[in-house]
Design an enzyme around this catalytic site. Structure first.
Site, PDB file in Angstrom:
ATOM      1  N   HIS A   1       3.890   3.469   1.297  1.00 19.10           N
ATOM      2  CA  HIS A   1       4.972   2.792   0.599  1.00 19.10           C
ATOM      3  C   HIS A   1       5.450   3.746  -0.493  1.00 19.10           C
ATOM      4  O   HIS A   1       4.768   3.949  -1.494  1.00 19.10           O
ATOM      5  CB  HIS A   1       4.485   1.463   0.006  1.00 19.10           C
ATOM      6  CG  HIS A   1       5.589   0.547  -0.371  1.00 19.10           C
ATOM      7  ND1 HIS A   1       5.425  -0.524  -1.213  1.00 19.10           N
ATOM      8  CD2 HIS A   1       6.893   0.530  -0.014  1.00 19.10           C
ATOM      9  CE1 HIS A   1       6.572  -1.158  -1.352  1.00 19.10           C
ATOM     10  NE2 HIS A   1       7.479  -0.532  -0.636  1.00 19.10           N
TER      11      HIS A   1
ATOM     12  N   HIS B   1       6.247  -6.639   8.018  1.00 18.28           N
ATOM     13  CA  HIS B   1       6.890  -5.832   6.972  1.00 18.28           C
ATOM     14  C   HIS B   1       5.833  -4.923   6.354  1.00 18.28           C
ATOM     15  O   HIS B   1       4.730  -5.369   6.045  1.00 18.28           O
ATOM     16  CB  HIS B   1       7.492  -6.758   5.901  1.00 18.28           C
ATOM     17  CG  HIS B   1       8.000  -6.020   4.690  1.00 18.28           C
ATOM     18  ND1 HIS B   1       7.327  -6.001   3.487  1.00 18.28           N
ATOM     19  CD2 HIS B   1       9.124  -5.284   4.504  1.00 18.28           C
ATOM     20  CE1 HIS B   1       8.019  -5.289   2.608  1.00 18.28           C
ATOM     21  NE2 HIS B   1       9.105  -4.838   3.198  1.00 18.28           N
TER      22      HIS B   1
END
Length: 594
Positions: free
Chosen positions: A172, A126
Site C-alpha cells: 500500500h 480491496h
C-alpha cells in the site's frame, strides 16, 4: 451437568438438556406419519416435497432413504436401529435440525452463467494483500489465499518498484506497510484461484511502475499463468465474455501503460481523518450507519472529482511504451475526460471498467442514479472504500448493488456487520463468486428508461420468519464464556438489509439460563425488492450490567431461502462457521395481491 460458582461457598448446577421438538415439528410429524409413531421413507419423501417446497426438484425415494440412513447412523451408530428405515419423532427433529442435511439455501450453482460479466455481482476484494490495517500491517500472499478459498473472484494488487528499482513489490503505497514480492502473490493466485469456484479470477492492478518494470510484470504474469491467462487478441473488448466461457481463466484489469512519475508525496486532497466507526464495536455499526463521511471540507462537489479516484490516476500520463504489458489487459479501466455524465456514457463498441469511491458513488447517486444503472448494464463499475477506513473497516454494500455496481470492493481482512452482508450476498449461487443481477437492474423500458433506485415501490411479497430454538453453543464455547455464574440468556435479532424501504431489525425475548433456548416467535417482513434483500440473523447473550455478548451471526440471500423448516448454521465475527451452534427456523413467502 455444569457447575457455576456463586460467591465463595456455593455452586449452582445446571444440566444441558435436549429441548423437545417444537409444536410445528410435532404437528408435521403427526400429519405425514398418518398419526403413527414412525415415519416411513415414503412419508419423509412426501413431507420434503409438500411441506419443504420440494427444494425446487422432485424428491425421489432414494433421496429420502439416503437422508434417513445418515440420520439413523449418526443417532444410533451401534444398534440395530440403524437398519429399521423409519423415523421416530426425535429422529425427524434431528434431521430438521441438521444444517448439512437441511440447510436454508442450496449449495449448487443454479443461475445462468452464459451472460456477459456485467450481468453479475462479482465477489471483490480491496487491497487484497494486506493482513490488517491500511497503514502499517504487513503485506502477504496469505490474505489473498484466504480470500480465494472463501470464493472471492477479484483480487487487487498495488505494484511499486523495490528500493533499487530492479524488481516489483506489492504494498500500500506511501504507508508503513511492509512489502511482499509480486511473484509470490501471482504464484499463490495460480495455486488457489479455483479452490472454491471454477469461475474466472480477475486481478485488478494499480501500477506505479517504469516501462521496464511493466515489461517485467508482463513476463512474470505470462510465465506464471500461461494458458490460464485470458487475453483479447484484437485489443479492447466490444462486449464482455461470460463466466461460463471463462472457467478456470485469469483476467487482468487495469489502465493501459503510463509513463512513470516519481512523487515524493501524495498531493491529492485528503478528506478530514475521522475515527473509524468499528473501533468501538467489534461487531461494527449497523450497516445503515456505515455511509460515507461528509463534511463541509470534502472536495467532491464537481463532477470531475467523481471519476476514478484511485491512486493509480495521480499525475500519470498515458503511454503505449510497453506493448507487452498492454496486451495482457482483458478489461480496460480508464478515466474519460469531462465530468460524471461523460464518464458514465455507454459506448457502442467498447466496454470498460470505471472506479468510484464510496463517497463519490453516494454523491453521484443523488442526481445521476439512472445514468449509473444504465452504465452498469454493459460496463463494469467498481466501488472502493474511502481512504479514511484505516482499520480496514467497510461500508454499506447495498448502495452499490442497488445501482448495479458489479465490483463492490471490500477489505476482506476486516470485520463487522457490513462484511457479514458481503458474505451473505455471495452465499448465493452455490458460493461461486458470481451472482446474477436481478432483472430489474438489467431491463429498459420503451423509452430506454431504467430502474430508479429512488423510486417508491409496492410490496411484492412478505417473508415470514419463525425462530423456534437454538442449540450447539455448549459445544463451541466453554461453560463460563458468557456468564461466570449461570448459563447464558440468549436472544436473536432478525431483520432485512436491502432496499431502504425494506430495512428493519426485530428481536426475540431473552431466554434465561438456558444453553438450548426455545423462542417460538414469528416475524413478518414486507419486501419491495426481495430479489436483492438479505436476511440478517444475529444471536446475542443478554447482559444486564455490561454490553451484550456476541453469540453468532449469518446473512442469507432472501431470493435463495428454501421454504419450510430449516437448520440455520451460525458463524463467528469473521464469518467462519461454528462447529455446532445453529438455529431451527421456518421460512414462508406470502405473495401480496395487487
Amino acid at each position: 451437568m455444569g457447575s457455576y460458582r456463586v460467591c465463595c461457598c456455593f455452586t449452582r448446577k445446571f444440566k444441558v438438556t435436549e429441548a423437545d421438538p417444537p409444536p410445528d415439528v410435532k404437528e408435521a410429524f403427526g400429519k405425514y406419519s398418518d398419526g403413527g409413531i414412525h415415519m416411513t421413507v415414503d412419508q419423509l419423501r412426501r413431507f420434503i416435497e409438500q411441506c419443504q417446497g420440494g427444494d425446487g426438484d422432485a424428491v425421489s425415494i432414494s433421496d429420502a432413504e439416503r437422508i434417513m440412513e445418515q440420520v439413523l447412523h449418526k443417532r444410533h451408530p451401534f444398534t440395530s436401529l440403524i437398519n429399521r428405515k423409519t423415523f421416530t419423532l426425535e429422529d425427524f427433529h434431528h434431521y430438521l435440525f441438521n444444517s448439512e442435511l437441511n440447510p436454508p439455501i442450496r449449495s449448487q450453482v443454479h443461475q445462468d452463467m452464459n451472460a456477459p460479466l456485467s450481468h453479475y455481482f462479482i465477489y471483490t476484494g480491496h487491497n487484497s494483500y494486506l493482513t490488517g490495517n491500511q497503514l502499517s500491517s504487513p503485506c502477504s500472499e496469505v490474505p489473498i489465499i484466504k480470500a480465494l478459498k472463501r470464493g472471492v473472484r477479484v483480487i487487487e494488487l498495488d505494484l511499486w518498484p523495490n528500493s533499487s528499482k530492479t524488481n516489483v513489490h506489492v504494498l500500500h503505497g506511501r504507508t508503513l506497510t511492509t512489502p511482499v514480492e509480486l511473484i509470490r502473490c501471482l504464484k499463490s493466485i495460480k495455486e488457489h484461484a479455483f479452490t472454491a469456484s471454477p469461475y474466472p479470477v480477475i486481478i485488478t492492478l494499480e501500477d506505479h511502475l517504469t516501462p521496464d518494470l511493466q515489461a517485467k510484470v508482463a513476463q512474470m504474469v505470462t510465465e506464471t499463468f500461461g494458458e490460464m491467462l485470458f487475453c483479447h487478441k484484437s485489443g479492447q473488448l466490444k462486449e464482455l465474455p461470460t463466466p461460463e466461457s471463462l472457467k478456470y481463466r485469469i483476467l487482468i484489469s487495469t489502465k493501459p501503460p503510463k509513463e512513470y512519475l516519481e512523487a515524493d508525496e501524495d498531493k491529492r486532497t485528503k478528506s478530514q481523518r475521522v475515527k473509524d466507526s468499528d473501533e468501538d464495536d467489534v461487531w461494527g455499526e449497523e450497516p445503515s450507519k456505515a455511509i460515507a463521511y461528509k463534511d463541509k471540507n470534502n472536495k467532491y462537489e464537481s463532477d470531475e472529482s467523481f471519476c476514478d479516484l484511485d491512486t493509480e490516476d495521480y499525475d500519470l500520463k498515458r503511454s503505449d511504451s510497453c506493448p507487452a504489458y498492454k496486451s495482457l489487459i482483458a478489461i480496460h479501466a480508464g478515466k474519460p475526460k469531462g465530468g460524471l455524465e461523460e464518464a458514465l456514457e455507454v459506448e457502442k463498441d467498447k466496454v470498460r471498467r470505471l472506479s468510484l469511491s464510496e463517497q463519490a458513488l453516494e454523491k453521484a447517486a443523488e442526481h445521476h442514479q439512472q445514468h449509473i444503472v444504465r452504465f452498469t448494464q454493459k460496463n463494469i463499475l467498481r466501488i472502493y472504500p474511502k481512504g479514511t477506513r484505516f482499520t480496514s473497516s467497510n461500508y454499506k454494500p447495498l448502495v452499490g448493488w442497488l445501482h448495479g455496481a458489479q465490483m463492490v470492493a471490500f477489505n476482506m481482512q476486516g470485520y463487522g456487520r457490513s462484511l457479514w452482508l458481503m458474505h451473505g450476498m455471495f452465499r448465493a449461487n452455490g458460493g461461486c463468486g458470481y451472482v446474477k443481477k436481478p432483472d430489474f437492474l438489467m431491463t429498459s423500458g420503451p423509452n430506454n428508461e431504467v430502474f430508479d433506485p429512488k423510486a417508491k415501490l409496492q410490496v411484492k411479497t412478505t417473508l415470514k420468519v419463525k425462530i423456534y430454538m437454538g442449540d450447539g453453543w455448549h459445544l463451541d464455547f466453554n461453560q463460563t464464556h458468557f456468564d461466570t455464574y449461570s448459563p447464558p440468556d440468549f436472544y436473536t435479532r432478525v431483520g432485512i438489509s436491502g432496499a431502504p424501504a425494506d430495512e428493519i431489525m426485530k428481536k426475540t425475548k431473552p431466554i434465561e439460563d438456558n444453553w438450548t433456548p426455545v423462542w417460538n416467535e414469528e416475524f413478518a417482513f414486507p419486501l419491495t425488492l426481495p430479489e436483492i434483500a438479505l436476511l440478517r440473523i444475529e444471536v446475542h447473550e443478554y447482559d444486564m450490567s455490561e454490553k451484550d455478548d456476541f453469540a453468532g451471526q449469518i446473512c442469507l440471500p432472501v431470493s435463495e431461502l428454501r421454504p419450510g423448516i430449516r437448520a440455520v448454521p451460525l458463524c463467528n465475527r469473521k464469518g467462519d462457521p461454528y462447529t455446532a451452534a445453529r438455529l431451527l427456523m421456518r421460512f414462508e413467502f406470502v405473495t401480496n395481491e395487487s
